[in-house]
Write an enzyme that holds these catalytic residues in place. Sequence first.
Site, short mmCIF file in Angstrom:
data_model
loop_
_atom_site.label_atom_id
_atom_site.label_comp_id
_atom_site.label_asym_id
_atom_site.label_seq_id
_atom_site.Cartn_x
_atom_site.Cartn_y
_atom_site.Cartn_z
N GLY A 136 0.81 -1.22 0.00
CA GLY A 136 0.00 0.00 0.00
C GLY A 136 0.84 1.26 0.00
O GLY A 136 0.56 2.21 -0.74
N ILE A 137 1.89 1.30 0.83
CA ILE A 137 2.72 2.50 0.92
C ILE A 137 3.43 2.73 -0.41
O ILE A 137 3.45 3.84 -0.94
CB ILE A 137 3.75 2.36 2.06
N ARG A 217 11.35 -0.81 8.41
CA ARG A 217 11.93 -1.31 9.66
C ARG A 217 13.44 -1.15 9.57
O ARG A 217 14.02 -1.33 8.49
CB ARG A 217 11.58 -2.79 9.88
N ASP A 241 13.13 6.99 9.08
CA ASP A 241 12.08 7.06 10.09
C ASP A 241 12.23 5.91 11.08
O ASP A 241 11.63 5.92 12.15
CB ASP A 241 10.71 7.00 9.42
N GLU A 246 16.90 0.67 17.34
CA GLU A 246 15.85 1.67 17.53
C GLU A 246 15.33 1.55 18.94
O GLU A 246 15.01 0.44 19.35
CB GLU A 246 14.72 1.45 16.52
N HIS A 265 10.49 7.48 14.14
CA HIS A 265 9.34 6.60 13.90
C HIS A 265 8.02 7.36 14.06
O HIS A 265 7.08 6.87 14.70
CB HIS A 265 9.40 5.38 14.85
N ASN A 268 3.87 8.21 10.88
CA ASN A 268 2.41 8.01 10.99
C ASN A 268 1.99 8.55 12.35
O ASN A 268 1.62 7.80 13.25
CB ASN A 268 2.09 6.52 10.87
#
Lengths: 304, 304
Positions: A136-137, A217, A241, A246, A265, A268
């Site tokens: 989708g992205i 990721r 991002d 992380e 991150h 969204n």
Amino acid sequence: MSAPLIALQENIGAELTDAVTSGGGTVVPLDDADALVWKTGPQDFPTLPANVRWVQLGSAGVEQWGDEIAKHPDVTFTSAAGAYSDIIAEHALMMLLAGVRTLPAHLAATSWQNAELADGVGTLRGSTVTIVGAGGIGRSLISMLAPLGVTSIAVNRSGRDVPGATRTVTADELDEVWDDTDHVVIAAPATAETAHIVGADRLHRLKAHSWVVNIARGSLVDTDALVEALRTGTIAGAGLDVTDPEPLPDGHPLWTMRSAMITPHDSNPTGPRTAALARHVEANVARFAAGEPLAAVVDRDAGY
Amino acid sequence: MSAPLIALQENIGAELTDAVTSGGGTVVPLDDADALVWKTGPQDFPTLPANVRWVQLGSAGVEQWGDEIAKHPDVTFTSAAGAYSDIIAEHALMMLLAGVRTLPAHLAATSWQNAELADGVGTLRGSTVTIVGAGGIGRSLISMLAPLGVTSIAVNRSGRDVPGATRTVTADELDEVWDDTDHVVIAAPATAETAHIVGADRLHRLKAHSWVVNIARGSLVDTDALVEALRTGTIAGAGLDVTDPEPLPDGHPLWTMRSAMITPHDSNPTGPRTAALARHVEANVARFAAGEPLAAVVDRDAGY
């Protein structure tokens, strides 16, 4: 056909309440409801009465929901998979544009350094962006890149043509398109196959003007190799991002390199995320009301 | 039909030489040429032999060329008007995206401040962008904003509908659409009418999340009123490729406000500019070869 009766998680907010109503639903207590809209994680998830046939969740991934889903074999669970694609694709586009146009160097300036800065400014127009992971992205990003005059190459599992991409290849065929690649956007799930898919070799084969953007990721990029590539100017920069490790620890070299743009991150983030979830909920309530198949139904066996 | 014979300014570079050939032209000395491609200003412009019927210039504006144009009444001059629209529109898009997603605050961070940063991150999706001056740059920007889920309002001289804009108004009607405006992009020429078109009153009527982007001329924004609006948080920020005064003097408050992104008039920088000019030249040579009307013919009377 009567309006479906929808219960809402407590304190879910006006935006999601309005979405249910706009979708044609009537908000009712759980004991009277056909369906439940639940925004947060499985903590405090209620025992469902038998009248509830559908649960709409607020997250795109449902790894945490296995137990609840197993407990309710007759209930359809839908996730928010796909709902946030456009928001995250927008972030990737922002990273690409700010990178090729050297916004970080501009923001650091405190005088009119046209002569110093203008030569470094590039454009996405005429470039080729390879999008690793064309779900989708990726598909949303391709549609955003088209009016910018960018050629998109899509990489997916099947190699089946992605609309809008000039070429679609499988991950195994990635090296075939790598030499034609100006910039890379990573939007694939983290699997054993995709770990370090952008590592030292592939970084070396990119170009001095290339940007690497990761909104998937951290594990898909070899962080040490990336730092080295940025330090030596093998590539122009990276927009991250997500990182590995992380959170990126304090004092990590990426924090102070002008060629690295880090967003913690938050591609969204809260505000846009709620608005996007509201659109998704509204559409699914409307489908439920019309007896149409719901979007993003969780596959009980696959677990997503 | 034989290939048109095209002379080139000395040292014009491989990109423009290739453009002439790709467009179907043959590169020849000026004495044998039907046309001349000239990239820089009128300094050193040669005396044209009678065989030259067309001159392609490299700049979008031709204010400096009045004398040469008058001297050659039988020669068609074409400018690069329109050639750079896409490049500049891309810059405006970059400014909007980096603004609403608070990239400046992210770049200033040297630790993983997700909690502090994520709440500030917005999205263009669902917003309304009013584009003051919907010529080539504005129309290009509208096409870029469409896949981002943005509603575009166009402002032009005639009020005639601009393709892709939800609504088109004249400058006189600007206040009618101002309350529906989330963000403003200024892309209009500098005239007496457009001076300070974004001033204190209109800034006050924008929103706390609004960004103002100026890629036209500094005089269209009241700089003092803008500084005040940024200082008090009346609007979220400004992206300025042009300023008033320009260059923006050292020590000006805009240099150190995180809500101001300054690019020193380099939205149309050297590299992308040459590539865009090459595309324009190639297309015009092809038209010349085919006997079709040329693009961006200079109007001798209007002077543009």
